[in-house]
Design a protein around this motif. Sequence first.
Motif, PDB file in Angstrom:
ATOM      1  N   HIS A  75       0.051 -16.773  -6.417  1.00 18.09           N
ATOM      2  CA  HIS A  75      -0.937 -17.261  -5.433  1.00 18.09           C
ATOM      3  C   HIS A  75      -1.854 -18.360  -5.992  1.00 18.09           C
ATOM      4  O   HIS A  75      -3.062 -18.199  -6.057  1.00 18.09           O
ATOM      5  CB  HIS A  75      -1.774 -16.125  -4.846  1.00 18.09           C
ATOM      6  N   ALA A  98     -11.455  -7.875  -0.918  1.00 15.16           N
ATOM      7  CA  ALA A  98     -10.685  -9.125  -0.974  1.00 15.16           C
ATOM      8  C   ALA A  98      -9.265  -8.867  -0.489  1.00 15.16           C
ATOM      9  O   ALA A  98      -8.637  -7.894  -0.898  1.00 15.16           O
ATOM     10  CB  ALA A  98     -10.639  -9.639  -2.410  1.00 15.16           C
ATOM     11  N   GLY A  99      -8.777  -9.736   0.360  1.00 18.89           N
ATOM     12  CA  GLY A  99      -7.384  -9.601   0.803  1.00 18.89           C
ATOM     13  C   GLY A  99      -7.242 -10.046   2.240  1.00 18.89           C
ATOM     14  O   GLY A  99      -8.093  -9.756   3.077  1.00 18.89           O
ATOM     15  N   ARG A 153       0.836  -1.207   0.000  1.00 16.97           N
ATOM     16  CA  ARG A 153       0.000   0.000   0.000  1.00 16.97           C
ATOM     17  C   ARG A 153       0.871   1.257   0.000  1.00 16.97           C
ATOM     18  O   ARG A 153       2.010   1.224  -0.420  1.00 16.97           O
ATOM     19  CB  ARG A 153      -0.994  -0.001   1.185  1.00 16.97           C
ATOM     20  N   THR A 187      -9.552  -8.187  -9.671  1.00 15.58           N
ATOM     21  CA  THR A 187      -9.351  -8.055  -8.221  1.00 15.58           C
ATOM     22  C   THR A 187      -9.213  -6.584  -7.846  1.00 15.58           C
ATOM     23  O   THR A 187      -9.497  -5.699  -8.669  1.00 15.58           O
ATOM     24  CB  THR A 187      -8.129  -8.905  -7.788  1.00 15.58           C
ATOM     25  N   THR A 188      -8.776  -6.326  -6.604  1.00 14.35           N
ATOM     26  CA  THR A 188      -8.625  -4.964  -6.084  1.00 14.35           C
ATOM     27  C   THR A 188      -7.762  -4.108  -7.014  1.00 14.35           C
ATOM     28  O   THR A 188      -6.668  -4.516  -7.408  1.00 14.35           O
ATOM     29  CB  THR A 188      -7.937  -5.027  -4.692  1.00 14.35           C
ATOM     30  N   HIS A 226      -6.529  -4.596   4.394  1.00 12.89           N
ATOM     31  CA  HIS A 226      -7.670  -3.683   4.228  1.00 12.89           C
ATOM     32  C   HIS A 226      -8.176  -3.381   5.629  1.00 12.89           C
ATOM     33  O   HIS A 226      -8.217  -4.289   6.481  1.00 12.89           O
ATOM     34  CB  HIS A 226      -8.808  -4.352   3.439  1.00 12.89           C
ATOM     35  N   ALA A 269      -2.380  -8.661   2.025  1.00  4.24           N
ATOM     36  CA  ALA A 269      -3.174  -7.613   1.367  1.00  4.24           C
ATOM     37  C   ALA A 269      -4.064  -6.934   2.396  1.00  4.24           C
ATOM     38  O   ALA A 269      -5.231  -7.291   2.566  1.00  4.24           O
ATOM     39  CB  ALA A 269      -4.003  -8.215   0.232  1.00  4.24           C
ATOM     40  N   HIS A 286      -1.717 -12.676 -12.275  1.00  3.72           N
ATOM     41  CA  HIS A 286      -2.922 -13.001 -11.506  1.00  3.72           C
ATOM     42  C   HIS A 286      -3.763 -13.872 -12.431  1.00  3.72           C
ATOM     43  O   HIS A 286      -4.352 -13.384 -13.388  1.00  3.72           O
ATOM     44  CB  HIS A 286      -3.689 -11.728 -11.097  1.00  3.72           C
ATOM     45  N   CYS A 324     -10.187 -13.753   0.107  1.00  2.00           N
ATOM     46  CA  CYS A 324      -9.165 -13.121  -0.732  1.00  2.00           C
ATOM     47  C   CYS A 324      -9.399 -13.610  -2.151  1.00  2.00           C
ATOM     48  O   CYS A 324     -10.237 -14.470  -2.396  1.00  2.00           O
ATOM     49  CB  CYS A 324      -7.761 -13.491  -0.257  1.00  2.00           C
ATOM     50  N   LEU A 325      -8.659 -13.038  -3.074  1.00  2.00           N
ATOM     51  CA  LEU A 325      -8.738 -13.487  -4.468  1.00  2.00           C
ATOM     52  C   LEU A 325      -7.368 -13.924  -4.956  1.00  2.00           C
ATOM     53  O   LEU A 325      -6.391 -13.222  -4.699  1.00  2.00           O
ATOM     54  CB  LEU A 325      -9.266 -12.346  -5.356  1.00  2.00           C
ATOM     55  N   ASP A 356       1.175 -12.701  -0.515  1.00  2.00           N
ATOM     56  CA  ASP A 356       0.012 -11.944  -0.978  1.00  2.00           C
ATOM     57  C   ASP A 356      -0.654 -11.217   0.187  1.00  2.00           C
ATOM     58  O   ASP A 356      -1.869 -11.028   0.179  1.00  2.00           O
ATOM     59  CB  ASP A 356      -1.006 -12.839  -1.704  1.00  2.00           C
ATOM     60  N   ASN A 412      -0.568  -2.418  -7.534  1.00  2.00           N
ATOM     61  CA  ASN A 412      -1.993  -2.045  -7.702  1.00  2.00           C
ATOM     62  C   ASN A 412      -2.408  -0.949  -6.732  1.00  2.00           C
ATOM     63  O   ASN A 412      -3.371  -1.074  -5.991  1.00  2.00           O
ATOM     64  CB  ASN A 412      -2.906  -3.279  -7.577  1.00  2.00           C
ATOM     65  N   TYR A 425      -2.580  -8.096 -14.428  1.00  2.00           N
ATOM     66  CA  TYR A 425      -3.906  -8.251 -13.829  1.00  2.00           C
ATOM     67  C   TYR A 425      -4.919  -8.277 -14.955  1.00  2.00           C
ATOM     68  O   TYR A 425      -5.049  -7.271 -15.670  1.00  2.00           O
ATOM     69  CB  TYR A 425      -4.268  -7.052 -12.938  1.00  2.00           C
TER      70      TYR A 425
END
Length: 347
Positions: free
Chosen positions: A177, A266-267, A20, A109-110, A254, A252, A139, A221-222, A250, A44, A104
């Motif tokens: 993943h 997702a995450g 992030r 996904t996000t 949130h 992630a 991905h 998650c994705l 992975d 991302n 991606y």
Amino acid sequence: MTTPDTITIRRPDDWHVHLRDGAMLAGVLPWTARQFARAIVMPNLSPPVVTVAEGSAYRDRIVAALPQGMVFTPLMTCYLTDASDPDEIERGAAEGVFTAAKLYPAHATTNSAHGVTDVDSIRSVLERMEKVGLPLCVHGEVTDHDVDIFDREAVFIDRTLEPLVRDMPGLKVVFEHITTAEAAQFVESASDNVAATITPQHLHINRNAMLVGGIQPHNYCLPVAKREHHRLALRKAACSGSAKFFLGTDSAPHAREAKESACGCAGIFNAPYALESYLAVFEEDNALDRFEAFASENGPRFYGLPLNQGTVTLRREVNMAPEILDVNGTALVPFHAGEELAWKLAG
Ligand code: DOR
Ligand code: ZN
């Protein structure tokens, strides 16, 4: 058979992480940097990291956010879009900014709205990556509305990945993943230019963990966790000793309220106990002797990077994962929240 009370391995790397930006970056980064010497940092952000200048600026922000005394090298990735320019990506690789580029599929996904709508539209980019040896992180899910979400990875192999790998045998591909037996099998039987990362959650949970006893957003998650037989296939792959499989969390993060919502993100934030989580799997599957290769050797060898010099030690010690972590002012629920882990990272 006696089991050890401490394990020391070469310092590992995380070959897939979401760090992030801003306050969240400053809050989550120490969790990753205390375990891993390097990490492949996902691009991302919003807006995504698409140019060399953006990759370089993001790397500077990560380095600036490192607490004093922590040694950690972020390895940057370029977010591919339909408009990606082969020259820009080659320059990013040549200047040492980009270690890989990330595919991606659009809307998979996000923050993937700017992703690739059709792999054919980035063919010239992929050809250049093949030529200069820049790995492609994928991905691997189709986004077609008529494909069930639990089938999206397997369908992606047939429709996209298998033809891609056949047409560009020199392209290094990391199938990120992986969540299915089909993916593990595909990677195992592909050439040495194809490898995969495996997350802690996909080794620990199946889809029941997300859906039984009320919806469990912190296990979402994705790609989503699949049936139990897929989880077992992933454990087998991770613990097999094959050099094609390596650690990629992975992680992630949130905010808790973004996960516990009518449309939860997702995450899974697994960075805090990542090594403890993976180690539990290798111990349960009698593969402690293969843990170091998975965590610290297979990844750098695939990427063509030197192995790390230092070590990390884990001790057998009751390690309670809290229900919630305050991460620089944001409440995050870590993977394994409320569970007792059997190992603890020393230091
Ligand atoms: O669960 C996920 N979360 N999967 C992804 O592919 C993206 C990630 C995120 O950025 O939150
Ligand atoms: Zn990811």
